[in-house]
Scaffold this motif. Sequence first.
Motif, PDB file in Angstrom:
ATOM      1  N   TYR A 166      -3.430  23.582  19.508  1.00 37.45           N
ATOM      2  CA  TYR A 166      -3.494  23.428  18.057  1.00 37.45           C
ATOM      3  C   TYR A 166      -4.258  22.154  17.735  1.00 37.45           C
ATOM      4  CZ  TYR A 166       0.486  20.110  18.135  1.00 37.45           C
ATOM      5  OH  TYR A 166       1.314  19.036  18.372  1.00 37.45           O
ATOM      6  N   VAL A 167      -4.987  22.201  16.618  1.00 35.56           N
ATOM      7  CA  VAL A 167      -5.837  21.110  16.151  1.00 35.56           C
ATOM      8  C   VAL A 167      -5.281  20.633  14.817  1.00 35.56           C
ATOM      9  CG1 VAL A 167      -8.172  20.422  15.476  1.00 35.56           C
ATOM     10  CG2 VAL A 167      -7.842  22.066  17.336  1.00 35.56           C
ATOM     11  N   VAL A 168      -5.242  19.292  14.637  1.00 33.23           N
ATOM     12  CA  VAL A 168      -4.718  18.689  13.424  1.00 33.23           C
ATOM     13  C   VAL A 168      -5.847  17.897  12.761  1.00 33.23           C
ATOM     14  CG1 VAL A 168      -2.932  17.247  12.390  1.00 33.23           C
ATOM     15  CG2 VAL A 168      -2.452  18.507  14.498  1.00 33.23           C
ATOM     16  N   LEU A 169      -6.159  18.237  11.539  1.00 33.62           N
ATOM     17  CA  LEU A 169      -7.103  17.477  10.716  1.00 33.62           C
ATOM     18  C   LEU A 169      -6.295  16.709   9.682  1.00 33.62           C
ATOM     19  CD1 LEU A 169      -9.884  20.178  10.149  1.00 33.62           C
ATOM     20  CD2 LEU A 169      -9.736  18.452  11.943  1.00 33.62           C
ATOM     21  N   SER A 170      -6.235  15.384   9.841  1.00 29.77           N
ATOM     22  CA  SER A 170      -5.380  14.533   9.013  1.00 29.77           C
ATOM     23  C   SER A 170      -6.228  13.679   8.093  1.00 29.77           C
ATOM     24  CB  SER A 170      -4.501  13.630   9.888  1.00 29.77           C
ATOM     25  OG  SER A 170      -3.761  14.403  10.819  1.00 29.77           O
ATOM     26  N   GLN A 171      -5.740  13.514   6.873  1.00 33.58           N
ATOM     27  CA  GLN A 171      -6.383  12.639   5.893  1.00 33.58           C
ATOM     28  C   GLN A 171      -5.314  11.753   5.271  1.00 33.58           C
ATOM     29  OE1 GLN A 171      -9.274  14.305   3.118  1.00 33.58           O
ATOM     30  NE2 GLN A 171      -8.426  13.066   1.468  1.00 33.58           N
ATOM     31  N   PHE A 172      -5.561  10.442   5.268  1.00 36.80           N
ATOM     32  CA  PHE A 172      -4.634   9.462   4.722  1.00 36.80           C
ATOM     33  C   PHE A 172      -5.302   8.793   3.519  1.00 36.80           C
ATOM     34  CE2 PHE A 172      -3.923   9.940   9.232  1.00 36.80           C
ATOM     35  CZ  PHE A 172      -2.546  10.091   9.345  1.00 36.80           C
ATOM     36  N   ASP A 173      -4.705   8.965   2.340  1.00 40.16           N
ATOM     37  CA  ASP A 173      -5.220   8.373   1.102  1.00 40.16           C
ATOM     38  C   ASP A 173      -4.405   7.122   0.779  1.00 40.16           C
ATOM     39  OD1 ASP A 173      -7.017  10.447   0.888  1.00 40.16           O
ATOM     40  OD2 ASP A 173      -5.668  11.678  -0.323  1.00 40.16           O
ATOM     41  N   TYR A 174      -5.078   5.955   0.770  1.00 40.96           N
ATOM     42  CA  TYR A 174      -4.415   4.673   0.557  1.00 40.96           C
ATOM     43  C   TYR A 174      -4.639   4.204  -0.875  1.00 40.96           C
ATOM     44  CZ  TYR A 174      -4.159   4.384   5.663  1.00 40.96           C
ATOM     45  OH  TYR A 174      -3.898   4.630   6.987  1.00 40.96           O
ATOM     46  N   THR A 175      -3.604   3.671  -1.479  1.00 41.45           N
ATOM     47  CA  THR A 175      -3.676   2.949  -2.754  1.00 41.45           C
ATOM     48  C   THR A 175      -3.161   1.538  -2.495  1.00 41.45           C
ATOM     49  OG1 THR A 175      -3.295   4.996  -3.985  1.00 41.45           O
ATOM     50  CG2 THR A 175      -2.996   2.910  -5.162  1.00 41.45           C
ATOM     51  N   ILE A 176      -4.072   0.547  -2.555  1.00 48.39           N
ATOM     52  CA  ILE A 176      -3.784  -0.820  -2.111  1.00 48.39           C
ATOM     53  C   ILE A 176      -3.589  -1.705  -3.342  1.00 48.39           C
ATOM     54  CG2 ILE A 176      -4.607  -2.746  -0.716  1.00 48.39           C
ATOM     55  CD1 ILE A 176      -6.427  -0.693   0.722  1.00 48.39           C
TER      56      ILE A 176
ATOM     57  N   ALA B 139       0.844  -1.188   0.000  1.00 44.83           N
ATOM     58  CA  ALA B 139       0.000   0.000   0.000  1.00 44.83           C
ATOM     59  C   ALA B 139       0.877   1.235   0.000  1.00 44.83           C
ATOM     60  CB  ALA B 139      -0.939   0.015   1.205  1.00 44.83           C
ATOM     61  N   VAL B 140       0.423   2.251  -0.720  1.00 45.85           N
ATOM     62  CA  VAL B 140       1.092   3.548  -0.783  1.00 45.85           C
ATOM     63  C   VAL B 140       0.148   4.579  -0.178  1.00 45.85           C
ATOM     64  CG1 VAL B 140       2.110   5.304  -2.265  1.00 45.85           C
ATOM     65  CG2 VAL B 140       2.383   2.876  -2.832  1.00 45.85           C
ATOM     66  N   VAL B 141       0.668   5.435   0.721  1.00 44.78           N
ATOM     67  CA  VAL B 141      -0.157   6.381   1.471  1.00 44.78           C
ATOM     68  C   VAL B 141       0.328   7.791   1.191  1.00 44.78           C
ATOM     69  CG1 VAL B 141      -1.006   7.061   3.739  1.00 44.78           C
ATOM     70  CG2 VAL B 141      -0.515   4.657   3.268  1.00 44.78           C
ATOM     71  N   GLU B 142      -0.639   8.690   0.975  1.00 40.55           N
ATOM     72  CA  GLU B 142      -0.353  10.122   0.909  1.00 40.55           C
ATOM     73  C   GLU B 142      -1.041  10.797   2.080  1.00 40.55           C
ATOM     74  OE1 GLU B 142      -0.335  12.715  -2.814  1.00 40.55           O
ATOM     75  OE2 GLU B 142      -2.142  13.436  -1.778  1.00 40.55           O
ATOM     76  N   GLN B 143      -0.264  11.491   2.905  1.00 42.91           N
ATOM     77  CA  GLN B 143      -0.784  12.163   4.088  1.00 42.91           C
ATOM     78  C   GLN B 143      -1.028  13.640   3.786  1.00 42.91           C
ATOM     79  OE1 GLN B 143       1.801  11.586   7.433  1.00 42.91           O
ATOM     80  NE2 GLN B 143       2.036   9.386   7.094  1.00 42.91           N
ATOM     81  N   GLN B 144      -2.142  14.158   4.321  1.00 39.79           N
ATOM     82  CA  GLN B 144      -2.473  15.579   4.220  1.00 39.79           C
ATOM     83  C   GLN B 144      -2.913  16.048   5.601  1.00 39.79           C
ATOM     84  OE1 GLN B 144      -5.345  16.335   1.131  1.00 39.79           O
ATOM     85  NE2 GLN B 144      -4.246  15.116  -0.399  1.00 39.79           N
ATOM     86  N   HIS B 145      -2.172  17.008   6.167  1.00 41.63           N
ATOM     87  CA  HIS B 145      -2.437  17.487   7.518  1.00 41.63           C
ATOM     88  C   HIS B 145      -2.669  18.998   7.478  1.00 41.63           C
ATOM     89  CE1 HIS B 145      -0.984  13.597   8.932  1.00 41.63           C
ATOM     90  NE2 HIS B 145       0.108  13.788   8.199  1.00 41.63           N
ATOM     91  N   LEU B 146      -3.723  19.444   8.139  1.00 44.23           N
ATOM     92  CA  LEU B 146      -4.001  20.868   8.331  1.00 44.23           C
ATOM     93  C   LEU B 146      -3.889  21.150   9.820  1.00 44.23           C
ATOM     94  CD1 LEU B 146      -4.934  23.651   7.324  1.00 44.23           C
ATOM     95  CD2 LEU B 146      -7.295  22.876   7.631  1.00 44.23           C
ATOM     96  N   LEU B 147      -2.883  21.957  10.179  1.00 49.57           N
ATOM     97  CA  LEU B 147      -2.617  22.273  11.583  1.00 49.57           C
ATOM     98  C   LEU B 147      -3.100  23.693  11.851  1.00 49.57           C
ATOM     99  CD1 LEU B 147       0.413  21.202  13.626  1.00 49.57           C
ATOM    100  CD2 LEU B 147      -0.270  23.582  13.750  1.00 49.57           C
TER     101      LEU B 147
END
Length: 813
Positions: free
Chosen positions: A309-319, A294-302
């Motif tokens: 501080y608040v972190v909104l994280s999104q992990f996009d998986y390609t399996i 699997a390959v993951v792309e992380q996107q974080h908004l701090l």
Amino acid sequence: MTMSASAPISLSHHTARTAAAAAAASSSSFGAINSSSSHSILDVPGRLERLLTETQVAAADGTTDKGLATVSLRSLFTLLQHAEATKTLPPPRAFSFLSMAIEGRTTNAHHAQLKCSFDVLILSNGWSIVPLLSDKVALVSAIVQRRNLDGSLPPAAQEQATTTTTTTTTTTTTASTPSVMLVNAQHSLVTCREGRYSVQLEVLAPYTTARESGIKIDVLNGCSANELFFTVDDPDVDISVEPCLRQEVLRATPATTAIRCQLPPTTSVSVQWTRKIVDAVVSAATKEQLPLSAVVEQQHLLSVGESLYVVLSQFDYTIHNGSISVIELSMDANLRILNVETSTGALKRWDVTTVQPTDPHFAEVNPPFEDEPETKGKRPARARQVLKVVLEYGVENSFELRVSSECVLPSTTCSFGLPIFRHIRGPVTREKGYMAVESMTNIEVEQTAQQSASVIDISELPTELRKRHTNPLLLAYKYLVPSYTVELSIKKHQDVDVLVATIDQAQFVATVTEEGKIMHKLTFRVRNTQQQYLRIALAPSCEIWSTVVSGQPVKPARDNLTDDVMIPLEKVSASSKGGARGSNHSTFFVEIVYVKRPGGLPSATSEPAARAAAARQTLTGPSPAAAASRDVLLGSREDVRPVASEFAMGRTGELSVVFPRVDIPINHLFVTLYLPTDFIYAEFEGDMKETQWFSVSPSEPGQDDLNVMAGLLAPSGRAGAPSRSMARPSASLAMSNAIMPSQMSTREVVQEEPRSARHAKLGVVPVKVEMVTEGAQYRFERLLVVQQPIRISVPYKRVERRDWKPRRVDSAC
């Protein structure tokens, strides 16, 4: 035999026919019964007897007897007529298909052999033609068997099945024997009797392709239960059926391939078969099974706030090469997980476990990176926590995981490092990501250290990440491995007071009467985000008639300490991000109408002197400047000396109108005065500048760029507008002598105490009052009025009427 119409009769089986004859003979004595109808009813043999047999009617004494009925003769005829009128309704359709089964296989000839079985229900007697198959197939043989509708076998004479072939008929057919024949280019079942028919047809269907790899069967009537069984004399083919709900591939023999499937209700079935694609000859033992990855792309908004501080994280998986049902994320221990979501909704549960550096499994939670610069695979020993996400089922191909977390900072001015998220104990082989930083409050964010992360422009961030922020983005980073060091410092600055409400335009209108009453209408175009009330410093002698906000009447209030009138405001936020801020749709209108009555001034002991001066709106004697202007204009004759009056306008004097102070700054103020036309006026003095025309058109509720009145900005159409210069009293006298009826009606309206004022009540919603605008009109304009009252004064003189002739009514008196 003589019977009355209402007399009951008792009939047994053996006397039924005699009673029927007697009823027919005596039916002529009843005029309400149609003789021809009664005759037709009673002429049917056995009808009255059968009716009496099937009807169980109570006798006169309450007892019953099988075969004996006691009814009146009129009721008897009514039953007979009802039985005659009842007809058997025809079925909704002549026939219906219950099921269909097709069994076929390929042959060496240029066709496929099919055996079709139909179960048909004929619902009524009479000739019926039931289409079965189209004439595109060749009929080899047909077998028809009939049963009764209840499922029983017919009599022995009709029990024998009818078999039709292409050459001979095995049984002798009659006119009522069912058969299969070609009708209108369709193989059809033809019969004249109702019943349940079982029809078996053996047909030959041609191939539809030149390579003889498919057939098409046209079924002329669909049914709910359809089944197909087809065999191809080739072991290496794939068979497809359209339409098909469920199929099962069978291998009857090593040399054939068969398929069984259930068909939906349809009128056409297509069967196609193609040869299988044979892969390269590779031994099953030598085939390599590709591993799950699997390959993951992380996107974080701090989002940085005060001490948090608040972190909104999104992990996009390609399996690849499988599925994932468990995900484990390692992150900083100071983060608190708020929420976990998935794009598929397959989340079963999630839990968090903290691992200390002294724990034996800490190396699994914080594994080193071989390509990590400088540290060479050694990371600081800090506590980590593991987020374990369990899914309901394994996900394949693409998948999104969203995690919300927060971290408490030690103070509003401090330093902290950006959090690190990485996958452990899973099939993730590569992960890269982006980090964006925004400020949620008035703080300054600076970068103090950076390692293994690249600073990028805001425009280089993924589109989804740029859409999620609500405040301006300050910093943006990109990393190829989740092993970076970015230190930030924040500084909290002191907030500055800003306006939360402003008045773009204000329009003040006042109408003055000779009796000293002044009617005011104040209109504000307000832009507000936080303020609750608009405060207006009205004197106690002012009587509020109407308060309107955004076209709806509202209830005003009065401050207990300052005695200001408070009007509730709406809160309209500015335009959303990406739109034009401060546009017209974020404003609303506030209107207040009140009347200042003469007298009733607040005393100096009950009010502060400044408040009494600001709230003073009355008719007073002339000021020194106004007196000088009056002397220049009118001279110093004894008969025109001013007479000061607190309640009404005298022969001469100074008229002073004061508009109240409001607590919200006004950007542009327009003032319009309507003064009695029986006077001439000198130059105006005070806080406003007189103008002949407004520089812009004041806005009014419900209309954009609407003039205060028709022709306000036009160079013509100024009916009754006085000149600014009053150097020639004779000209003003000629203009003011004409007292219009409208002006007289205005005086009467203002002079009379309105009904709403006589019946004023506290705590109720006021009515919307229209402003009275009559008299000589004068305009004033000013920019930037900040919490101050507006005072306008002018010397005046009443127009003398010495040259007028006495009215006839007066002379007569």
